[in-house]
Design an enzyme around this catalytic site. Structure first.
Site, PDB file in Angstrom:
ATOM      1  N   ARG A 137       0.448  14.671  12.917  1.00  0.00           N
ATOM      2  CA  ARG A 137       0.963  14.263  11.750  1.00  0.00           C
ATOM      3  C   ARG A 137       1.001  15.385  10.869  1.00  0.00           C
ATOM      4  NH1 ARG A 137      -1.335   8.733   9.533  1.00  0.00           N
ATOM      5  NH2 ARG A 137       0.654   8.868   8.397  1.00  0.00           N
ATOM      6  N   ARG A 195      -8.477  -0.653   4.982  1.00  0.00           N
ATOM      7  CA  ARG A 195      -7.837   0.300   4.197  1.00  0.00           C
ATOM      8  C   ARG A 195      -6.491  -0.029   3.884  1.00  0.00           C
ATOM      9  NH1 ARG A 195      -7.580   6.293   7.067  1.00  0.00           N
ATOM     10  NH2 ARG A 195      -5.988   6.182   5.456  1.00  0.00           N
ATOM     11  N   LYS A 215       0.841  -1.332  -0.004  1.00  0.00           N
ATOM     12  CA  LYS A 215      -0.022   0.180  -0.006  1.00  0.00           C
ATOM     13  C   LYS A 215       0.817   1.262  -0.008  1.00  0.00           C
ATOM     14  CE  LYS A 215      -1.901   1.573   3.952  1.00  0.00           C
ATOM     15  NZ  LYS A 215      -1.446   2.927   4.365  1.00  0.00           N
ATOM     16  N   ASN A 216       1.885   1.458   0.954  1.00  0.00           N
ATOM     17  CA  ASN A 216       2.645   2.403   1.120  1.00  0.00           C
ATOM     18  C   ASN A 216       3.709   2.642   0.028  1.00  0.00           C
ATOM     19  OD1 ASN A 216       0.955   3.121   3.252  1.00  0.00           O
ATOM     20  ND2 ASN A 216       2.543   2.386   4.871  1.00  0.00           N
ATOM     21  N   ASP A 218       4.624   0.518  12.117  1.00  0.00           N
ATOM     22  CA  ASP A 218       3.650  -0.124  11.501  1.00  0.00           C
ATOM     23  C   ASP A 218       3.307  -1.551  12.046  1.00  0.00           C
ATOM     24  OD1 ASP A 218       3.655   1.549   8.298  1.00  0.00           O
ATOM     25  OD2 ASP A 218       3.029   2.269  10.391  1.00  0.00           O
ATOM     26  N   CYS A 235      -4.733  12.650  12.616  1.00  0.00           N
ATOM     27  CA  CYS A 235      -5.385  11.470  12.614  1.00  0.00           C
ATOM     28  C   CYS A 235      -5.414  10.775  13.886  1.00  0.00           C
ATOM     29  CB  CYS A 235      -5.004  10.608  11.344  1.00  0.00           C
ATOM     30  SG  CYS A 235      -3.488   9.406  11.922  1.00  0.00           S
TER      31      CYS A 235
END
Ligand code: EPZ
Length: 421
Positions: free
Chosen positions: A122, A400, A22-23, A307, A117
């Site tokens: 952030r 997500r 994803k990243n 993460d 968030c």
């Protein structure tokens, strides 16, 4: 709102294919805006965040076609809009990654400030500092960042005040079309940054030093198209290895890149796992053993990734011994702790960045609620080992970042079902 119902007590076993990262897919999709030619991006994971980024590209006027193999073709040769709206950016802060490409290619960009968030404020001050170093004029008006560079961007020397992954990615993309050479110091070294640069160089960019804190970009006048496959998702890889280890199971992950998560593999060995590695696969065997508690401190790559902190903390909750988990990247990334304690764990927060985890023999099912993407999978890990049926609410967070989670868990023998309502 969907929920996951998990009946714990089963050892995970079997084989999985790792999805695209994803990243890495998110900055690469944004990078497609840097060229008029079409780019074809393969191995794109089927995730809500990716859909949001594709929606944003469409909203800017790019033509996006997705084929049956989830390959995404982007043609951004006649953008009608240089503004990324709040409605989209607020749902996914990585939308801010369109700023660098739009500024570089069109000399202008209006992107909504991403709100904070769940895991922290952030801010994006480092991104803006980098754009200003390249000669952009930045104004923040009504919650939007308006950047202009009427005479184009100019190469510059720039040092980040702190390591920022998307900040590094945004400034590198802006520098690709700047006039002259840009040297960035204290750049992020994450594998996803390296993957983005490989993509940009495949388009004809001239970038070196990626994967180290010192990156050099020689600006070019235009970029070509390319065909590029996104790297495997190291966070998904680590997450399923942790889940298998927590259940005492044995799994093989195909299409993985062991070289991108060495810090996690080292910790899994410390926890008592046996690992076998190939160039593109990882096998973990816990042999039915209860994991040993290990201390974790998150830090920028190549150290232990933030993460995977929540997932590892969940395994430590049922490990033999006491461990200390220290989060150094985000200021509020322990929201999963009170949820896991509802399952009978014994975790105490010591200040904003440290959790002391006293391993317990077992957890007991109870209803819990996901709070953010990676924390939600820590609840899955806890539910997989808890006695009874755990209902996890708000699992849109999981969708997500984890492709077809219940299919993959079922493939590994978990007792899981998605319930709506
Ligand atoms: C990327 O976020 C990842 N997201 C995050 O993954 C990951 O947790 C994070 O890097 C750290 O590895 C994507 O790549 C899309 P940072 P990013 O800028 O770039 C502060 C997931 O679960 N900071 O490296 O937004 C910031 O507040 C997500 O997939 C500033 O102060 O993170 C944080 O404390 C979550 N000013 C620290 O730096 C800035 O201008 C690191 O943030 C930028 C960042």
């Amino acid at each position: 709102m969907d929920k996951l119902l998990i009946k714990g007590g089963r050892r995970l076993s079997g084989t999985l294919k790792v999805s695209g990262a994803k990243n890495s897919a998110l900055p690469i999709l944004a990078g497609a805006l840097l060229t008029d030619k079409s780019v074809v991006i393969g191995n794109v994971p089927h995730l809500h965040d990716v859909t949001t980024m594709i929606e944003l590209l469409g909203c800017l006027g790019a033509n996006v076609v997705i084929d049956e193999k989830m390959r995404v073709e982007v043609s951004a040769n006649d953008l009608r809009e240089l503004r990324a709206p709040y409605e989209l950016v607020k749902t996914m802060r990585a939308s801010f990654l369109v700023m660098g490409p739009l500024l570089a290619k069109y000399g202008r960009a209006d992107v909504s400030l991403p709100g904070g968030c769940a895991i922290g404020a952030r801010p994006v001050d480092q991104h803006l500092k980098g754009f200003e170093a390249l000669g952009a004029e930045i104004n923040v008006v009504d919650g939007y960042v308006s950047a202009t560079a009427e005479h184009g961007l100019k190469g510059a020397e720039f040092t980040f005040d702190l390591v920022t992954v998307t900040g590094t990615e945004n400034v590198i993309m802006a520098a690709c079309l700047a006039d002259g050479i840009t040297r960035i110091h204290n750049a992020a070294c994450e594998p996803e940054v390296v993957d983005l640069v490989e993509f940009l160089n495949a388009m004809g960019a001239r970038i070196s030093g990626h994967g180290t804190p010192n990156v050099e970009i020689t600006g070019v006048t235009a970029l070509a198209g390319c065909v590029f496959d996104v790297m495997p998702d190291r966070v998904e890889t680590g997450t399923y290895l942790i889940a298998a280890a927590a259940t005492g199971g044995r799994v093989r992950l195909d299409g993985a890149r062991p070289d991108t998560l060495q810090a996690v593999l080292d910790k899994l060995i410390e926890s008592g796992a046996e690992l076998s590695l190939g160039d593109d696969w990882i096998e973990l065997d816990m042999g039915g053993k209860r994991p040993l508690a290990v201390d974790i401190t998150t830090a920028p790559y190549p150290m232990f990734p933030t993460d995977m902190q929540a997932q590892y903390l969940a395994m430590n909750a049922i490990a033999k011994g006491t461990s200390r988990v220290t989060e150094t990247i985000f200021e509020n990334r322990f929201m999963h702790v009170q949820e896991i304690n509802r399952l009978g764990a014994n975790i105490e927060l010591v200040g904003p960045s440290t959790a002391i985890v006293h391993g317990v023999d077992s957890l007991k099912a109870a209803p819990v609620m996901a709070t953010d993407l990676r924390a939600s999978f820590s609840l899955v890990v806890a539910a997989l080992v808890a006695v009874g049926e755990t209902l996890i609410d708000r699992i849109y967070h999981i969708d997500r970042g984890y492709e077809t989670i219940e299919e993959k868990l079922l493939q590994l023998g978990a007792d899981v079902q998605r319930v709506s309502g």
